[in-house]
Design a protein around this motif. Structure first.
Motif, PDB file in Angstrom:
ATOM      1  N   VAL A   1       0.833  -1.206   0.000  1.00 17.71           N
ATOM      2  CA  VAL A   1       0.000   0.000   0.000  1.00 17.71           C
ATOM      3  C   VAL A   1       0.865   1.253   0.000  1.00 17.71           C
ATOM      4  N   LEU A   2       1.889   1.300   0.870  1.00 22.71           N
ATOM      5  CA  LEU A   2       2.741   2.491   0.923  1.00 22.71           C
ATOM      6  C   LEU A   2       3.496   2.693  -0.388  1.00 22.71           C
ATOM      7  N   THR A   3       3.978   1.605  -0.980  1.00 24.26           N
ATOM      8  CA  THR A   3       4.677   1.732  -2.262  1.00 24.26           C
ATOM      9  C   THR A   3       3.735   2.249  -3.342  1.00 24.26           C
ATOM     10  N   HIS A   4       2.514   1.750  -3.366  1.00 24.71           N
ATOM     11  CA  HIS A   4       1.539   2.225  -4.345  1.00 24.71           C
ATOM     12  C   HIS A   4       1.274   3.719  -4.180  1.00 24.71           C
ATOM     13  N   ILE A   5       1.132   4.191  -2.933  1.00 31.87           N
ATOM     14  CA  ILE A   5       0.867   5.609  -2.716  1.00 31.87           C
ATOM     15  C   ILE A   5       2.034   6.451  -3.230  1.00 31.87           C
ATOM     16  N   ALA A   6       3.239   5.994  -2.992  1.00 27.38           N
ATOM     17  CA  ALA A   6       4.415   6.736  -3.469  1.00 27.38           C
ATOM     18  C   ALA A   6       4.482   6.760  -4.993  1.00 27.38           C
ATOM     19  N   ARG A   7       4.274   5.594  -5.618  1.00 21.77           N
ATOM     20  CA  ARG A   7       4.346   5.554  -7.084  1.00 21.77           C
ATOM     21  C   ARG A   7       3.181   6.336  -7.713  1.00 21.77           C
ATOM     22  N   ASN A   8       2.046   6.390  -7.016  1.00 22.93           N
ATOM     23  CA  ASN A   8       0.952   7.205  -7.524  1.00 22.93           C
ATOM     24  C   ASN A   8       1.347   8.673  -7.571  1.00 22.93           C
TER      25      ASN A   8
ATOM     26  N   ALA B   1      12.051   2.355   7.163  1.00 20.72           N
ATOM     27  CA  ALA B   1      12.696   3.661   7.003  1.00 20.72           C
ATOM     28  C   ALA B   1      12.773   4.060   5.533  1.00 20.72           C
ATOM     29  N   GLU B   2      13.085   3.095   4.676  1.00 17.51           N
ATOM     30  CA  GLU B   2      13.162   3.388   3.246  1.00 17.51           C
ATOM     31  C   GLU B   2      11.781   3.700   2.675  1.00 17.51           C
ATOM     32  N   GLN B   3      10.782   2.987   3.127  1.00 14.01           N
ATOM     33  CA  GLN B   3       9.414   3.259   2.678  1.00 14.01           C
ATOM     34  C   GLN B   3       8.979   4.669   3.082  1.00 14.01           C
ATOM     35  N   LEU B   4       9.274   5.039   4.321  1.00 17.43           N
ATOM     36  CA  LEU B   4       8.878   6.354   4.804  1.00 17.43           C
ATOM     37  C   LEU B   4       9.563   7.460   4.006  1.00 17.43           C
ATOM     38  N   ALA B   5      10.870   7.287   3.746  1.00 17.01           N
ATOM     39  CA  ALA B   5      11.596   8.300   2.980  1.00 17.01           C
ATOM     40  C   ALA B   5      11.037   8.425   1.560  1.00 17.01           C
TER      41      ALA B   5
END
Length: 519
Positions: free
Chosen positions: A48-55, A94-98
């Motif tokens: 979910v977090l990766t999808h939000i970032a790529r969006n 940490a990498e996801q948050l950044a």
């Protein structure tokens, strides 16, 4: 373009707040938390977090397209989008948050680089329809709010801001169109149950009723609709396309629609609405190149806003309001300006008439071909029962009154009620309040402590007429104070037997004045 920039600033502020809330949640998640399932089937929280970032990066591409005029797809392909999400899902917290923070900053920077004229440029995401670039920040806000809830990490659809809910429900209803599994959607005020907006003519299914938040969560597939209310869709008493339909009768196509609705209601006996269509679409079709000063635009929304005033005139139309579980129709009849009220249960369609005062033909037209089970007479005075015999005979409804006034009525009363008794209409329950003084057996009916039908015992400006009898006035004033004002809130709406409506809050300050004058 000034208006355009104002709506963009509004969305930017909302998106900044939504992003801060998302980052705060993400900062609390550990590596183990990200490996745990999210609320989306098959996805972890890391997905979910990766999808939000790529969006965010995909939305940057759309703004680049609008700014440069060079087609820049939101994603290289659907397969590439899915592969990117899968590749990033297993990263440390940490990498996801950044990544989440950096991608949000890239989008904010892209917004800042947009010249005013670029916001009207047409762009298109992975799926149709296309839309002007000003809608991209709204799409981004949708992704942040919805997928923040999908994390299942303490923020849910119940936490969505009211402004987001209002906008998103508006847009959902714009794109729903012919895909609707329901015939009507009714948005109710979460505090009072008052109808805020109604969308009709959507399909052949039932009416679905709930708060805007509950409706949006169901449309978005984030709930199964538990808690929403199913009912038969509202329909006009006299269908406009019925060539040979008499008053209150259905045309064949109207009967078919109602039969389909009834079948759906029986099928969904568990109380859950049918599954909504796929949600969301990228945008509603036909958006203006330049939006008005806010979105949704004021005064230009699909659907009907309910504006009940209670102001009716003899020979004029009924004034209708909808509250949770009940439709209330008020009409004036007779030479004395009497108010008659038709109450109809929104779940079952059953009806109850308060005071068949006069003009039986008009009352029967108001009732139509839907059933009424009861006619309640508030007191013995003739101007409140002049049409009782005709309406009772035509409808077969039982008659209800207090035993002290029942002998004065022109029909045998089927049910006599006392103070504290209850009267039902469908699944709705009304409390009987005995108010002595105007007549010995005057009664009022109360629904959910918010809707009070008082007959001639309480009006705007005072209690009912007691013919200057001090004992009768004292009895009526005492009952009105102790049984109404002392127990009910200011918001309670008063529906009197004549004239305009009022509220207890509007009348409460005048109680000492009424007592002092003695009428």
């Amino acid at each position: 373009m000034i208006l355009l920039m104002s709506v963009l600033r509004e969305i930017e502020r909302e998106l900044a707040g939504a992003t801060e809330r998302l980052l705060a949640t993400a900062a609390r998640l550990t590596d183990e938390d990200l490996r745990a399932p999210s609320l989306l089937p098959g996805w972890t929280r890391g997905h979910v977090l990766t999808h939000i970032a790529r969006n965010a990066d995909g939305c940057v591409n759309l703004l680049t397209w609008a700014r440069t005029g060079v087609r820049t797809p939101q994603y290289a392909s659907l397969r590439a989008r899915e592969a990117g999400i899968a590749a990033g899902a297993g990263r440390p917290a940490a990498e996801q948050l950044a990544d989440l923070r950096d991608s949000a900053e890239r989008f904010a920077a892209a917004v800042g680089q947009m010249p005013a004229e670029a916001w009207t440029a047409p762009v298109s995401g992975m799926f149709p329809p296309g839309h002007p670039a000003w809608y991209v920040p709204i799409r981004r806000l949708r992704e942040v709010e919805v997928h923040h809830a999908d994390l299942g990490a303490g923020y849910g659809w119940a936490d969505w801001p009211e402004t987001y809910v209002r906008r998103e429900l508006h847009d959902t209803m714009l794109w729903l169109g012919g895909e609707s599994p329901v015939g009507e959607v009714v948005a109710l005020d979460p505090g009072t149950g008052e109808v805020l907006r109604t969308w009709t003519g959507l399909g052949d299914g039932p009416s679905v009723q709930g708060t805007p938040r509950e409706l949006l969560a169901w449309f978005a597939g984030r709930t199964d609709g538990t808690g929403l209310r199913l009912a038969r869709p509202r329909r006009p008493t006299r269908p406009p396309d019925a060539p040979n339909a008499g008053p209150g009768r259905d045309a064949p196509d109207a009967r078919s629609r109602r039969d389909a609705s009834d079948a759906r209601l029986r099928r969904d006996a568990a109380g859950k609405p049918p599954s909504p269509p796929p949600w969301p679409k990228p945008s509603p079709a036909g958006l203006p190149a330049e939006p008005p000063s806010s979105w949704p635009p004021a005064g230009n929304q699909r659907g009907t806003i309910m504006t009940y005033t209670g102001n009716v005139t003899k020979g004029g139309p009924a004034d209708v309001r909808e509250v949770r579980g009940l439709t209330i129709s008020k009409i004036e009849v007779g030479d004395f300006g009497n108010n008659a009220y038709l109450l109809r249960c929104t779940e079952t369609g059953d009806g109850l008439l308060i005071d068949a005062a006069a003009e039986p033909d008009r009352l029967l037209e108001l009732i139509g071909d839907m059933p009424i089970s009861s006619i309640v007479t508030t007191h013995r005075h003739r101007d409140h029962w002049g049409a009782l015999k005709e309406v009772a005979r035509a409808t077969g409804a039982r008659t209800v009154a207090h035993p002290l006034d029942a002998p004065e009525l022109p029909v045998k009363v089927t049910r006599e009620v006392e103070h504290g008794d209850r009267v039902t209409v469908g699944v709705v329950t009304l409390d009987v309040i005995h108010l002595r003084g105007h007549t010995p057996g005057s009664i009022a009916l109360l629904y959910q402590d918010r809707h009070l039908f008082t007959g001639d015992s309480l009006f705007p400006g005072g209690v009912g007429n007691t013919q200057k009898d001090p004992l009768r006035f004292e009895q009526l004033f005492t009952d009105v104070v102790e049984r109404i004002f002392d127990r009910l809130p200011d918001e309670t709406w008063v529906y009197p037997g004549h004239g305009r409506d009022t509220t207890l809050g509007a009348e409460r300050p005048h109680l000492p004045e009424w007592k002092a004058r003695g009428w």
